[in-house]
Scaffold this motif. Structure first.
Motif, PDB file in Angstrom:
ATOM      1  N   MET A 149       4.800  16.474  11.717  1.00 13.22           N
ATOM      2  CA  MET A 149       4.002  17.966  12.458  1.00 13.22           C
ATOM      3  C   MET A 149       3.429  16.828  12.757  1.00 13.22           C
ATOM      4  O   MET A 149       2.109  17.165  12.017  1.00 13.22           O
ATOM      5  CB  MET A 149       4.272  19.003  12.917  1.00 13.22           C
ATOM      6  N   GLN A 150       2.879  16.600  14.272  1.00  9.47           N
ATOM      7  CA  GLN A 150       1.157  15.793  14.534  1.00  9.47           C
ATOM      8  C   GLN A 150       0.376  17.127  15.803  1.00  9.47           C
ATOM      9  O   GLN A 150       0.990  18.075  16.067  1.00  9.47           O
ATOM     10  CB  GLN A 150       1.635  14.987  15.511  1.00  9.47           C
ATOM     11  N   ARG A 151      -1.103  16.992  15.526  1.00  9.43           N
ATOM     12  CA  ARG A 151      -2.127  17.403  15.504  1.00  9.43           C
ATOM     13  C   ARG A 151      -3.403  17.322  16.113  1.00  9.43           C
ATOM     14  O   ARG A 151      -3.434  16.091  15.337  1.00  9.43           O
ATOM     15  CB  ARG A 151      -1.938  18.603  14.355  1.00  9.43           C
ATOM     16  N   ALA A 152      -3.133  17.811  16.753  1.00 12.85           N
ATOM     17  CA  ALA A 152      -4.552  16.896  17.676  1.00 12.85           C
ATOM     18  C   ALA A 152      -6.046  18.123  17.860  1.00 12.85           C
ATOM     19  O   ALA A 152      -4.943  19.393  18.124  1.00 12.85           O
ATOM     20  CB  ALA A 152      -4.519  15.538  19.235  1.00 12.85           C
ATOM     21  N   GLU A 153      -6.761  18.362  17.661  1.00 12.35           N
ATOM     22  CA  GLU A 153      -7.968  19.336  17.889  1.00 12.35           C
ATOM     23  C   GLU A 153      -8.759  18.994  18.439  1.00 12.35           C
ATOM     24  O   GLU A 153      -9.762  18.189  18.707  1.00 12.35           O
ATOM     25  CB  GLU A 153      -8.507  19.810  16.381  1.00 12.35           C
ATOM     26  N   ALA A 154      -9.449  20.210  19.487  1.00 11.44           N
ATOM     27  CA  ALA A 154     -10.991  19.958  20.815  1.00 11.44           C
ATOM     28  C   ALA A 154     -11.700  20.902  20.571  1.00 11.44           C
ATOM     29  O   ALA A 154     -11.349  22.073  20.095  1.00 11.44           O
ATOM     30  CB  ALA A 154     -10.254  19.442  21.628  1.00 11.44           C
TER      31      ALA A 154
END
Length: 293
Positions: free
Chosen positions: A192-197
Motif C-alpha cells: 500500500m502506497q500513501r501520500a499526504e498533504a
C-alpha cells in the motif's frame, strides 16, 4: 287785432314778441279744424333689425356652461378627496394602534430596538465543526482513495447575539485538513502506497460565500509526503483535491468539504443549543457533588 300787432299780422313777429298767434285772427274768425289723428301701426316696423337690440351670444352661453360643468366636477372631486382622506386617516390611526398594541405585547427586550446581548459560543462551534469535518466523504481516484484523515488547528471565535429577541450567530474560524491519498503499488512487494498533504482554510465566517469567488474562503495546499507520487499522478491528485481555486470543481474533495460547511452553518443553532444544555448540566452536577459529600 291787438293794438300791438302790426297792420299785416305776422305769426313770426308774434312769436318773437311772445304773443299768442290767436292775436292774428280777425274778430269772429275761427281756427281751421284739425285733421283727426290716425292710429300708428307699428307692426310694419317688426322686420327692421335695430343694431342696439341685445341678442344672446352663443359663444358666451357655451363658455358659461363649460364653467358650470368644471365647477361641479371640482366640487365633486373635493368632496371625494375629503372623504378618502378621512377614511385613510382612520385606517392609519387603526393600524398605528394595532402596531403599538403588538409592540406592547412583546417582551421588554424586544420592544427596545437597541436591546442587545451576546454569548461566547466559540468552544461549541469549534468542536462541532471539527467533528463535522472529520466525517467528510472521500473520493475514488485512479485505483486509489483520497480522503480527510484528520482535522487540526480549528481556531477562531463564535458568538451568539440576541438583537430584539432574535438570535444571530456570528463566527470567524480557520482550520487545517490532513489529506491522504492511498493506492496499491505496482507490484505485490510495494504494498500500500500513501501520500499526504495539508490543506489550510482561513476566513470561514458567517458572511462567507461558499458558491462563488466573491468573499470566498482562502485555501492553501502543501504536500507533506509526496515521494511516492511520480510523473503526472501528483498533478492528478492535486486536481482531485480541488484546493487551487474557488469554488472547487465538482466531484473534488474540497467540494465535499463545502457541503459539510454548508450543512454545519445551518445546524449551528442546534449545536449551540445542545452544547449550552450540556454545559448547564455539567455545572449543575458540579454544584451537587459538594452537597452529597
Amino acid at each position: 287785432l291787438h293794438p300791438a300787432c302790426p297792420p299785416h299780422g305776422c305769426i313770426a313777429w308774434a312769436t318773437f314778441h311772445h304773443l299768442s298767434p290767436f292775436c292774428l285772427l280777425a274778430p269772429g274768425q275761427k281756427l281751421p279744424r284739425a285733421r283727426a289723428e290716425m292710429p300708428i301701426n307699428y307692426s310694419k316696423f317688426d322686420h327692421i333689425e335695430d343694431s342696439d337690440d341685445e341678442k344672446p351670444d352663443p359663444r358666451a352661453e357655451e363658455a358659461a356652461e363649460c364653467r358650470r360643468e368644471l365647477a361641479e366636477q371640482l366640487k365633486a372631486r373635493l368632496a371625494g378627496g375629503n372623504a378618502a382622506e378621512g377614511q385613510g386617516t382612520a385606517l392609519g390611526q387603526s393600524e398605528g394602534r394595532e402596531v403599538a398594541a403588538a409592540e406592547e405585547a412583546q417582551p421588554a427586550h424586544q420592544q427596545d430596538r437597541f436591546a442587545h446581548s451576546e454569548a461566547d459560543v466559540s468552544s461549541v462551534a469549534k468542536e462541532s465543526l471539527k467533528q463535522a469535518l472529520s466525517k467528510t466523504h472521500g473520493i475514488k481516484l485512479s485505483g486509489g482513495f483520497l480522503s480527510v484523515v484528520a482535522v487540526d488547528k480549528v481556531e477562531g471565535e463564535a458568538t451568539k447575539a440576541q438583537i430584539r429577541g432574535e438570535n444571530r450567530y456570528i463566527f470567524d474560524l480557520s482550520f487545517n485538513l490532513k489529506v491522504a491519498f492511498k493506492w496499491m503499488g505496482a507490484n505485490f512487494d510495494a504494498g500500500m502506497q500513501r501520500a499526504e498533504a495539508l490543506v489550510s482554510v482561513v476566513d470561514f465566517a458567517s458572511e462567507t460565500t461558499l458558491e462563488s469567488a466573491g468573499n470566498a474562503l482562502v485555501v492553501g495546499l502543501r504536500w507533506t509526503d509526496a515521494e511516492a507520487l511520480q510523473g503526472g499522478r501528483r498533478a492528478e491528485v492535486e486536481e482531485a483535491i480541488g484546493a487551487r481555486g474557488w469554488p472547487p470543481p465538482k466531484g473534488s474533495l474540497m467540494a465535499q468539504v463545502v457541503e459539510v460547511l454548508r450543512s454545519w452553518s445551518k445546524k449551528l443553532p442546534e449545536y449551540i443549543k445542545e452544547g449550552q444544555k450540556q454545559e448547564r448540566q455539567a455545572k449543575s452536577e458540579m454544584r451537587q457533588e459538594p452537597e452529597e459529600q
